[in-house]
Design a protein around this motif. Structure first.
Motif, PDB file in Angstrom:
ATOM      1  N   TYR A 155    -104.326  83.574 -15.254  1.00 20.31           N
ATOM      2  CA  TYR A 155    -105.115  83.690 -14.022  1.00 20.31           C
ATOM      3  C   TYR A 155    -106.599  83.678 -14.345  1.00 20.31           C
ATOM      4  N   ARG A 156    -107.372  83.488 -13.290  1.00 16.98           N
ATOM      5  CA  ARG A 156    -108.813  83.741 -13.349  1.00 16.98           C
ATOM      6  C   ARG A 156    -109.248  84.354 -12.030  1.00 16.98           C
ATOM      7  N   ILE A 157    -110.292  85.159 -12.076  1.00 14.34           N
ATOM      8  CA  ILE A 157    -110.845  85.793 -10.879  1.00 14.34           C
ATOM      9  C   ILE A 157    -111.724  84.780 -10.154  1.00 14.34           C
ATOM     10  N   ALA A 158    -111.510  84.620  -8.854  1.00 15.87           N
ATOM     11  CA  ALA A 158    -112.254  83.627  -8.081  1.00 15.87           C
ATOM     12  C   ALA A 158    -113.357  84.242  -7.225  1.00 15.87           C
ATOM     13  N   GLY A 159    -113.542  85.535  -7.301  1.00 17.41           N
ATOM     14  CA  GLY A 159    -114.583  86.203  -6.520  1.00 17.41           C
ATOM     15  C   GLY A 159    -114.274  87.689  -6.486  1.00 17.41           C
ATOM     16  N   CYS A 160    -115.303  88.539  -6.535  1.00 18.55           N
ATOM     17  CA  CYS A 160    -115.076  89.978  -6.584  1.00 18.55           C
ATOM     18  C   CYS A 160    -116.218  90.683  -5.871  1.00 18.55           C
ATOM     19  N   TRP A 161    -115.884  91.630  -5.001  1.00 14.37           N
ATOM     20  CA  TRP A 161    -116.896  92.316  -4.199  1.00 14.37           C
ATOM     21  C   TRP A 161    -116.421  93.726  -3.885  1.00 14.37           C
ATOM     22  N   SER A 162    -117.318  94.537  -3.389  1.00 22.39           N
ATOM     23  CA  SER A 162    -116.988  95.898  -2.990  1.00 22.39           C
ATOM     24  C   SER A 162    -117.302  96.084  -1.509  1.00 22.39           C
ATOM     25  N   VAL A 163    -116.482  96.897  -0.855  1.00 25.71           N
ATOM     26  CA  VAL A 163    -116.673  97.227   0.559  1.00 25.71           C
ATOM     27  C   VAL A 163    -116.720  98.736   0.705  1.00 25.71           C
ATOM     28  N   GLN A 164    -117.678  99.208   1.481  1.00 23.29           N
ATOM     29  CA  GLN A 164    -117.748 100.626   1.828  1.00 23.29           C
ATOM     30  C   GLN A 164    -117.698 100.744   3.345  1.00 23.29           C
ATOM     31  N   LEU A 165    -116.579 101.249   3.850  1.00 24.86           N
ATOM     32  CA  LEU A 165    -116.412 101.449   5.280  1.00 24.86           C
ATOM     33  C   LEU A 165    -116.890 102.840   5.666  1.00 24.86           C
ATOM     34  N   VAL A 166    -117.526 102.929   6.824  1.00 27.39           N
ATOM     35  CA  VAL A 166    -117.921 104.220   7.375  1.00 27.39           C
ATOM     36  C   VAL A 166    -116.869 104.648   8.391  1.00 27.39           C
TER      37      VAL A 166
END
Length: 495
Positions: free
Chosen positions: A392-403
């Motif tokens: 595999y390879r990672i195609a995109g990575c992000w973080s989310v912070q919900l309030v």
């Protein structure tokens, strides 16, 4: 010979390979043409599409060396460096392009993106405005400018102002009008208000505008939504994206036979996650056998705890450090445009570009769980397992912070094969009952005549990584309280 060193028959043969998606073969053919160096720009484009960015970058540098006075070569280099999240280098290449006479709106757009990637918000906004000043209806630049203003201020009026100004100059531009509708949708307008903005004025009717109007109308008038979708289909017969939107509306209306015909006619490939998501919904609504095969939650949705990376004594300590590193990146005031999250923030820069030790260690922490998922998944004839190579390879990575009150609307990941949710820090509401903050699978984003609530839920836990097919509808239940919900998400594609 053509200007890039290929004869017309060679060009036609290579173009056919590209159109058929046989990019490796097209690339090999380009490399043996009589003047292969003249095809470097196209070779670099193909390498980028194949995910071979380092090779593409080598060609971009070679182009700059071969054409030292070319602003276009510097622009192309800057754009690729930006795609690779090497934003400081991208900015430097753009400024060299300017010094060599470049002044195109596209070059200003690349500069704006590189500045935004370096968290230079004020400078990025000015660069976006420079791009728009050179082409007032530049939809990409307008969208990113409006989104930047919105995320930094949470002020819908300010964010929409550049787009409204562009419409004042060009009221018949359907692309800008579609953008206005999109931005209104994500900045708090009701679906009816969005629809009204799309259909008013002097915009030239085209399939894209009708599709946007169909999407807005679907939540309050299914007949109106169908009228718009049929108009788009009449204007663009056989277009797969139009067919998918029409199939979505047929599903929402309970017209399963018509939806089935449309989905069969599009003949979507195994990697088309949008097509697969609608096929799965059709299977669920009709009771067809392929519905459970696509939405086999027991086999395809797997949750496991990530590994403790080297350098940390235990997982809790690592998660604390990771949470602190991620929160430093959540500098915006509100959610982006065109994404699933509402009432929260998303990191602007791909986490793969981070130099923070805790964030960099995350990719080793998930390597084992991903490998175990692929091993358990195995091979098969279904659209998910038949693409499993074991690598595999990672195609995109992000973080989310919900309030509090935040959630993800049901969605899929069109660019992925596998998608994920990794829970870093959670509100106590997750444990309070009622599935607050949990992730649910199987509910489409449109309301169907037959109720289609989530069919499967996964409870978040600190350090838990949930992997699932990118085509599966998934969203989160809103949560109450005063704490935030911090996650990392990424897409995986076969290597």
């Amino acid at each position: 010979m053509s200007h890039d060193g290929r004869s017309s028959p060679e060009r036609a043969a290579i173009d056919r390979l590209i159109a058929a998606g046989r990019l490796d073969e097209a690339l090999a053919a380009l490399r043996v043409t009589p003047d292969a160096a003249a095809t470097w720009p196209l070779q670099a484009d193909l390498l980028k599409q194949l995910g071979r960015l380092d090779e593409a970058l080598a060609l971009r540098f070679a182009q700059v060396k071969a054409r030292p006075t070319s602003s276009v070569s510097e622009h192309n280099l800057a754009a690729l460096l930006g795609d690779m999240h090497r934003h400081v280098e991208a900015e430097a290449a753009v400024r060299r392009a300017f010094a060599k006479g470049g002044d195109a709106p596209e070059t200003w757009l690349v500069l704006a993106r590189s500045l935004a990637g370096q968290e230079k918000g004020d400078d990025a906004e000015q660069a976006y405005r420079q791009a728009v000043s050179r082409r007032p209806t530049h939809v990409e630049a307008l969208r990113e400018l409006a989104q930047l203003i919105w995320m930094r201020t949470a002020d819908a009026t300010r964010a929409l102002a550049p787009v409204r100004e562009a419409l004042d100059r060009a009221p018949g531009d359907s692309g800008v009008r579609c953008l206005l509708g999109l931005l209104m949708d994500y900045t708090g307008s009701t679906p009816r208000e969005v629809w009204s903005a799309l259909v008013e004025g002097e915009a030239r009717r085209d399939p894209a505008l009708d599709l946007a109007a169909a999407s807005a109308a679907l939540s309050f008038d299914r007949d109106l939504a169908l009228d718009h979708a049929l108009a788009a289909a009449a204007a663009a017969p056989g277009h797969p994206f139009v067919a998918l939107k029409l199939a979505e509306i047929r599903l929402a209306r309970g017209e399963l036979d018509q939806a089935a015909v449309l989905l069969a006619g599009t003949d979507g490939p195994a990697e088309d996650q949008n097509w697969l998501s609608l096929k799965a919904t059709l299977g669920r609504l009709s009771g067809a056998s392929e519905g459970p095969a696509l939405n086999d939650y027991e086999a395809f949705v797997q949750g496991q705890v990530i590994d403790t990376p080297e350098g940390w004594s235990d997982l809790i300590t690592y998660l604390d450090d990771l949470a602190a590193a991620l929160r430093r990146l959540h500098t915006f005031q509100t959610h982006p445009v065109g994404q699933s999250l509402r009432h929260g923030t998303q990191t602007h820069v791909d986490l793969r570009a981070s130099e923070d030790p805790a964030i960099r260690a995350f990719f080793s922490a998930i390597d084992g769980p991903i490998g175990r998922y692929l091993e358990r998944l195995g091979n098969g004839n279904d659209p998910l397992r038949r693409r499993n190579t074991g690598a595999y390879r990672i195609a995109g990575c992000w973080s989310v912070q919900l309030v509090p009150g935040g959630y993800h609307a049901p969605h899929v990941h069109p660019e992925g094969w596998l998608s994920s949710a990794c829970y870093i820090d959670l509100p106590t509401a997750v444990e309070a009952g009622g599935r607050e903050g949990w992730i649910g699978f199987g509910a489409p984003p449109f309301v169907c005549a037959t109720p289609t609530p989530p069919e499967h839920y996964e409870k978040p836990e600190p350090g838990k990584l949930v992997l699932f097919p990118s085509y599966m509808w998934h969203g989160t239940v809103p949560f109450s309280g005063e704490e935030t919900r911090l996650t990392i998400a990424f897409d995986v594609v076969p290597a």
